[in-house]
Design an enzyme around this catalytic site. Structure first.
Site, PDB file in Angstrom:
ATOM      1  N   GLU A  51       2.899   7.425  -7.531  1.00 24.82           N
ATOM      2  CA  GLU A  51       2.260   8.022  -6.359  1.00 24.82           C
ATOM      3  C   GLU A  51       2.980   7.484  -5.122  1.00 24.82           C
ATOM      4  O   GLU A  51       3.034   6.265  -4.913  1.00 24.82           O
ATOM      5  CB  GLU A  51       0.772   7.693  -6.282  1.00 24.82           C
ATOM      6  N   ASP A  76       3.685   2.167  -1.442  1.00 25.87           N
ATOM      7  CA  ASP A  76       3.386   2.322  -0.013  1.00 25.87           C
ATOM      8  C   ASP A  76       3.999   1.137   0.723  1.00 25.87           C
ATOM      9  O   ASP A  76       4.200   0.073   0.136  1.00 25.87           O
ATOM     10  CB  ASP A  76       1.873   2.356   0.236  1.00 25.87           C
ATOM     11  N   ASP A 126       2.328  11.902   5.691  1.00 22.09           N
ATOM     12  CA  ASP A 126       2.468  12.249   7.111  1.00 22.09           C
ATOM     13  C   ASP A 126       3.304  13.526   7.169  1.00 22.09           C
ATOM     14  O   ASP A 126       4.402  13.559   6.599  1.00 22.09           O
ATOM     15  CB  ASP A 126       3.186  11.108   7.859  1.00 22.09           C
ATOM     16  N   ASP A 162      -3.244  18.642   3.366  1.00 26.23           N
ATOM     17  CA  ASP A 162      -4.139  19.458   4.182  1.00 26.23           C
ATOM     18  C   ASP A 162      -3.321  20.246   5.209  1.00 26.23           C
ATOM     19  O   ASP A 162      -3.880  21.048   5.949  1.00 26.23           O
ATOM     20  CB  ASP A 162      -5.091  18.537   4.966  1.00 26.23           C
TER      21      ASP A 162
HETATM   22  C1  SAM Z   1      -1.704   9.758   5.629  1.00 25.12           C
HETATM   23  S1  SAM Z   1      -1.558   8.358   4.603  1.00 25.12           S
HETATM   24  C2  SAM Z   1      -2.156   8.965   3.045  1.00 25.12           C
HETATM   25  C3  SAM Z   1      -2.580   7.853   2.134  1.00 25.12           C
HETATM   26  C4  SAM Z   1      -3.175   8.279   0.782  1.00 25.12           C
HETATM   27  N1  SAM Z   1      -2.205   8.973  -0.037  1.00 25.12           N
HETATM   28  C5  SAM Z   1      -4.404   9.110   0.971  1.00 25.12           C
HETATM   29  O1  SAM Z   1      -4.348  10.323   0.719  1.00 25.12           O
HETATM   30  O2  SAM Z   1      -5.452   8.555   1.350  1.00 25.12           O
HETATM   31  C6  SAM Z   1       0.192   8.254   4.340  1.00 25.12           C
HETATM   32  C7  SAM Z   1       0.646   6.959   3.687  1.00 25.12           C
HETATM   33  O3  SAM Z   1       2.038   7.018   3.453  1.00 25.12           O
HETATM   34  C8  SAM Z   1       2.607   5.757   3.756  1.00 25.12           C
HETATM   35  N2  SAM Z   1       4.016   6.007   4.108  1.00 25.12           N
HETATM   36  C9  SAM Z   1       4.481   6.877   5.035  1.00 25.12           C
HETATM   37  N3  SAM Z   1       5.831   6.861   5.056  1.00 25.12           N
HETATM   38  C10 SAM Z   1       6.222   5.937   4.139  1.00 25.12           C
HETATM   39  C11 SAM Z   1       7.496   5.456   3.697  1.00 25.12           C
HETATM   40  N4  SAM Z   1       8.642   5.936   4.198  1.00 25.12           N
HETATM   41  N5  SAM Z   1       7.513   4.524   2.729  1.00 25.12           N
HETATM   42  C12 SAM Z   1       6.360   4.021   2.201  1.00 25.12           C
HETATM   43  N6  SAM Z   1       5.136   4.450   2.581  1.00 25.12           N
HETATM   44  C13 SAM Z   1       5.068   5.393   3.531  1.00 25.12           C
HETATM   45  C14 SAM Z   1       1.778   5.211   4.894  1.00 25.12           C
HETATM   46  O4  SAM Z   1       1.851   3.798   4.974  1.00 25.12           O
HETATM   47  C15 SAM Z   1       0.391   5.719   4.535  1.00 25.12           C
HETATM   48  O5  SAM Z   1      -0.349   4.766   3.763  1.00 25.12           O
END
Ligand code: SAM
Length: 225
Positions: A51, A76, A126, A162
């Protein structure tokens, strides 16, 4: 830094299911579990489910509870978030779950085709909506190339989002690259069976978007043409 965050970082240091490799050490010496996650850490021969951007690790934990035929690694860059998933895995004896704190851009330093990655879940990433930021999207051609370095011809990528533009962008990438589209939905909860993993496991962010009345989209495709 908050006390809570500090105590989570301290927990992560001692949790056996958490890996927080140093970038420079990996660059110079490699990562010992690369290509060897199943035999050396999980002590089995199971394929792997990844994931990416796992946040609190809700999806990783949800899948691990349902299906013991895989090992699961949540990735993450924010360790204080996946602390929740790591702690739950320990409390519930989910010894086929681990968490890895790295930047996803670096993924090829930590896994190899020998890890038999069967599926990649990208959950509510994101969306990187700005023009010029496309290559930062986790389903961009640039990221798919990184995943191909560590995967196999059978690997399936699943995006749950979303964000309608990210959904449409991903559908377009799949089409342009001639990849096999396995499943797609622009409204998972209206269109997919309730028992389907995609409709029966909800992440932290997903719950927030659902409360706001947003629709959830899915794209599942084969990584290799
Ligand atoms: C919007 S959150 C979604 C978290 C989770 N999947 C959820 O649905 O609740 C996006 C996650 O991606 C991680 N993330 C974004 N870009 C990343 C990268 N280049 N490497 C590692 N993690 C990343 C962020 O730290 C964050 O925890």
């Amino acid at each position: 830094m908050g006390k809570n965050k500090l105590s989570r970082f301290a927990d992560n240091e001692r949790f056996e299911n958490v890996f927080q490799p140093d970038y420079f050490t990996t660059r110079d010496q490699g990562f010992a579990l690369k290509g060897r996650w199943a035999p050396d850490f999980f002590k089995n021969e199971l394929p792997l489910s990844l994931e990416l951007g796992c946040g609190k690790g809700d999806y990783t934990i949800g899948l691990a509870r349902k299906d013991r035929n895989f090992n699961y690694v949540g990735v993450d860059v924010k360790g204080a978030r996946f602390w929740r998933g790591a702690k739950t895995a320990i409390e519930e004896g989910l010894d086929h779950v681990a968490f890895l704190r790295i930047r996803i851009d670096q993924i090829a330093n930590y896994f190899a085709p020998e890890d038999k990655i069967n599926q990649i879940w990208i959950t509510f990433p994101d969306p990187q909506p700005r023009e010029g930021k496309e290559k930062k999207r986790l389903t961009s051609p640039q990221f798919l190339e990184r995943y191909r370095l560590i995967c196999n011809p059978d690997t399936v990528v699943n995006l749950k989002t979303d964000d309608r533009p990210l959904y449409e962008y991903t559908m377009q990438v799949v089409k342009e690259q001639g990849l096999q589209l396995l499943e797609h939905s622009d409204d998972v909860y209206a269109q997919m069976p309730k028992e389907h993993p995609v409709a029966s496991i909800q992440t932290f962010y997903e719950k927030m978007w659902l409360e706001m009345g947003k629709k959830i989209h899915l794209v599942s495709f084969k990584l290799f043409p």
